[in-house]
Design a protein around this motif. Structure first.
Motif, PDB file in Angstrom:
ATOM      1  N   PRO A  39      -1.666   5.393  15.695  1.00 49.89           N
ATOM      2  CA  PRO A  39      -1.117   4.505  14.667  1.00 49.89           C
ATOM      3  C   PRO A  39       0.403   4.421  14.762  1.00 49.89           C
ATOM      4  N   TRP A  40       0.912   3.295  14.328  1.00 52.43           N
ATOM      5  CA  TRP A  40       2.348   3.088  14.446  1.00 52.43           C
ATOM      6  C   TRP A  40       2.991   2.568  13.152  1.00 52.43           C
ATOM      7  N   GLN A  41       2.203   2.326  12.130  1.00 58.38           N
ATOM      8  CA  GLN A  41       2.740   1.782  10.894  1.00 58.38           C
ATOM      9  C   GLN A  41       2.225   2.586   9.699  1.00 58.38           C
ATOM     10  N   PRO A  42       2.989   2.572   8.594  1.00 60.93           N
ATOM     11  CA  PRO A  42       2.430   3.091   7.357  1.00 60.93           C
ATOM     12  C   PRO A  42       1.389   2.091   6.832  1.00 60.93           C
ATOM     13  N   PRO A  43       0.579   2.514   5.886  1.00 59.82           N
ATOM     14  CA  PRO A  43       0.631   3.744   5.093  1.00 59.82           C
ATOM     15  C   PRO A  43      -0.140   4.888   5.736  1.00 59.82           C
ATOM     16  N   ARG A  44       0.099   6.075   5.190  1.00 58.22           N
ATOM     17  CA  ARG A  44      -0.711   7.245   5.514  1.00 58.22           C
ATOM     18  C   ARG A  44      -1.814   7.324   4.456  1.00 58.22           C
ATOM     19  N   VAL A  45      -3.054   7.245   4.907  1.00 52.56           N
ATOM     20  CA  VAL A  45      -4.194   7.128   3.983  1.00 52.56           C
ATOM     21  C   VAL A  45      -5.076   8.371   4.083  1.00 52.56           C
ATOM     22  N   LEU A  46      -5.326   8.989   2.949  1.00 50.79           N
ATOM     23  CA  LEU A  46      -6.236  10.136   2.865  1.00 50.79           C
ATOM     24  C   LEU A  46      -7.604   9.632   2.399  1.00 50.79           C
ATOM     25  N   VAL A 106      -7.641   0.085  12.693  1.00 51.30           N
ATOM     26  CA  VAL A 106      -7.398  -1.091  13.533  1.00 51.30           C
ATOM     27  C   VAL A 106      -6.054  -1.724  13.196  1.00 51.30           C
ATOM     28  N   GLU A 107      -5.683  -1.667  11.918  1.00 47.85           N
ATOM     29  CA  GLU A 107      -4.421  -2.255  11.467  1.00 47.85           C
ATOM     30  C   GLU A 107      -3.239  -1.306  11.633  1.00 47.85           C
ATOM     31  N   GLY A 108      -3.454  -0.186  12.304  1.00 48.04           N
ATOM     32  CA  GLY A 108      -2.358   0.721  12.607  1.00 48.04           C
ATOM     33  C   GLY A 108      -2.032   1.724  11.528  1.00 48.04           C
ATOM     34  N   ALA A 109      -2.826   1.775  10.458  1.00 48.61           N
ATOM     35  CA  ALA A 109      -2.570   2.761   9.412  1.00 48.61           C
ATOM     36  C   ALA A 109      -2.952   4.155   9.907  1.00 48.61           C
ATOM     37  N   GLY A 163      -2.178  -5.362   3.269  1.00 49.22           N
ATOM     38  CA  GLY A 163      -1.046  -6.284   3.397  1.00 49.22           C
ATOM     39  C   GLY A 163      -0.159  -6.269   2.168  1.00 49.22           C
ATOM     40  N   GLN A 164      -0.788  -6.224   0.984  1.00 41.99           N
ATOM     41  CA  GLN A 164      -0.015  -6.174  -0.255  1.00 41.99           C
ATOM     42  C   GLN A 164       0.804  -4.896  -0.347  1.00 41.99           C
ATOM     43  N   TRP A 165       0.206  -3.778   0.051  1.00 42.88           N
ATOM     44  CA  TRP A 165       0.929  -2.501   0.013  1.00 42.88           C
ATOM     45  C   TRP A 165       2.152  -2.566   0.919  1.00 42.88           C
ATOM     46  N   ARG A 166       1.967  -3.060   2.135  1.00 41.52           N
ATOM     47  CA  ARG A 166       3.083  -3.128   3.079  1.00 41.52           C
ATOM     48  C   ARG A 166       4.166  -4.099   2.618  1.00 41.52           C
ATOM     49  N   GLN A 167       3.744  -5.216   2.041  1.00 37.00           N
ATOM     50  CA  GLN A 167       4.717  -6.187   1.565  1.00 37.00           C
ATOM     51  C   GLN A 167       5.542  -5.616   0.423  1.00 37.00           C
ATOM     52  N   THR A 168       4.874  -4.919  -0.483  1.00 34.78           N
ATOM     53  CA  THR A 168       5.569  -4.327  -1.622  1.00 34.78           C
ATOM     54  C   THR A 168       6.563  -3.274  -1.160  1.00 34.78           C
ATOM     55  N   ARG A 169       6.145  -2.425  -0.217  1.00 29.82           N
ATOM     56  CA  ARG A 169       7.042  -1.362   0.253  1.00 29.82           C
ATOM     57  C   ARG A 169       8.213  -1.925   1.049  1.00 29.82           C
ATOM     58  N   SER A 170       7.983  -3.029   1.753  1.00 27.06           N
ATOM     59  CA  SER A 170       9.072  -3.598   2.547  1.00 27.06           C
ATOM     60  C   SER A 170      10.149  -4.245   1.687  1.00 27.06           C
TER      61      SER A 170
END
Length: 316
Positions: free
Chosen positions: A186-193, A215-218, A305-312
């Protein structure tokens, strides 16, 4: 005179829990509230359940997965439950798919025939072929998700045995784990438990979520099933987790889910998102405060996508 040989074989409450996925607390609560199951007592005074009762419990679990509520089905005789399952399954199978590219009914029937005829090598080969042609994300959403439903419906109709369903689940899990391990790092956040609460032993849903997110790099960190809330919170802090994802099968009570989610939300750091999905979550009118409900597997990509957009867009 007892003519049912299944009445002469009894299982302990722990064995019934493992067999049906219903927690001991749920079994005891149903016994008090609905009068079923009605176990006898063994020589040690422990609850003992006949195989006839266990078979009925399996039917009830399947009907809950199809959207029925416990109070409406538990008191019904087995024949009525089987008829209800057949009607619900027929209605479900006549409903249009949830998205383009979903596996055709004839192809689903082919998978079921491989399961019924115990052709494990053929089943695995066909699953791998679908994975290769569809890609992992589409395989999860368009093949595995509807196939899981079809297998459950076939069990309700008496077209699959319990061991056949278990073998199917093992094959699916093996294929998904192999596919996930083959993905690049993986190369992108988030880190998911990924985990489940105590009394929730089912892992297939979590594995499907892991596949879609990976698949989405999480970065996915599977913790296994049945993890106490305080241990989930400790793991989240130790691994600097951004999202905790939980799965709830139909056998997990909505009130129990609400209480567990509320407790866990209070233990997690405020910035850590808490996603919860599965059949039980669909029974809740709304999730507890601070919980993001996953209605369908395809929702995960939108939520990611929403999580990444919000964090960015958050200030540094």
């Amino acid at each position: 005179m007892n003519t049912d040989p299944l009445q002469d074989i009894h299982l302990s409450i722990s064995a019934v829990e493992r067999d049906t996925g219903l927690s001991k607390d749920t079994l005891r609560m149903w016994e008090r509230r609905y009068g079923f199951p009605s176990p006898t007592r063994d020589n040690n005074g422990e609850r003992a359940y006949s195989l006839t009762q266990v078979e009925k419990l399996r039917l009830i679990v399947r009907l809950l997965a199809l959207g029925h509520r416990p109070g409406k089905v538990i008191g019904l005789p087995t024949a009525a439950l089987e008829a209800m399952g057949s009607r619900t399954a027929a209605a479900t199978s006549s409903t249009p798919g949830s998205g383009p590219g979903e596996t055709e009914p004839a192809e689903i029937a082919g998978f079921l025939e491989l399961i019924r005829s115990h052709q494990l090598a053929g089943l695995r080969q066909r699953l791998l072929h679908k994975l290769a042609t569809e890609g992992l994300s589409r395989f999860v959403c368009a093949t595995v998700a509807p196939l899981n439903v079809a297998v459950g419906e076939a069990w309700i109709r008496g077209q699959l045995k319990v061991f056949e369903e278990h073998l199917y689940t093992e094959q699916i899990q093996s294929v998904l784990r192999t596919a996930i391990s083959a993905l690049p790092s993986p190369w992108q956040p988030p880190r998911v438990l990924l985990t489940s609460l105590p009394d929730e032993p089912h892992n297939l849903g979590l594995l499907m979520v892991e596949a879609l997110l990976a698949v989405e790099g999480a970065t996915c960190i599977p913790l296994g099933t049945e993890t106490p809330c305080d241990e989930i919170a400790r793991a989240a802090r130790a691994h600097q987790i951004d999202v905790v994802a939980l799965s709830f099968s139909a056998s997990f009570g909505p009130r129990q889910a609400w209480a567990g989610l509320t407790q866990l939300r209070g233990l997690l750091p405020e910035p850590t998102a808490l996603w919860a999905g599965g059949a039980t979550m669909a029974q809740l009118r709304k999730p507890p405060p601070g919980i993001d409900r996953v209605v369908a597997f395809t929702d995960l990509l939108w939520m990611l996508g929403q999580w990444r957009q919000t964090r960015s867009t958050e200030p540094c």
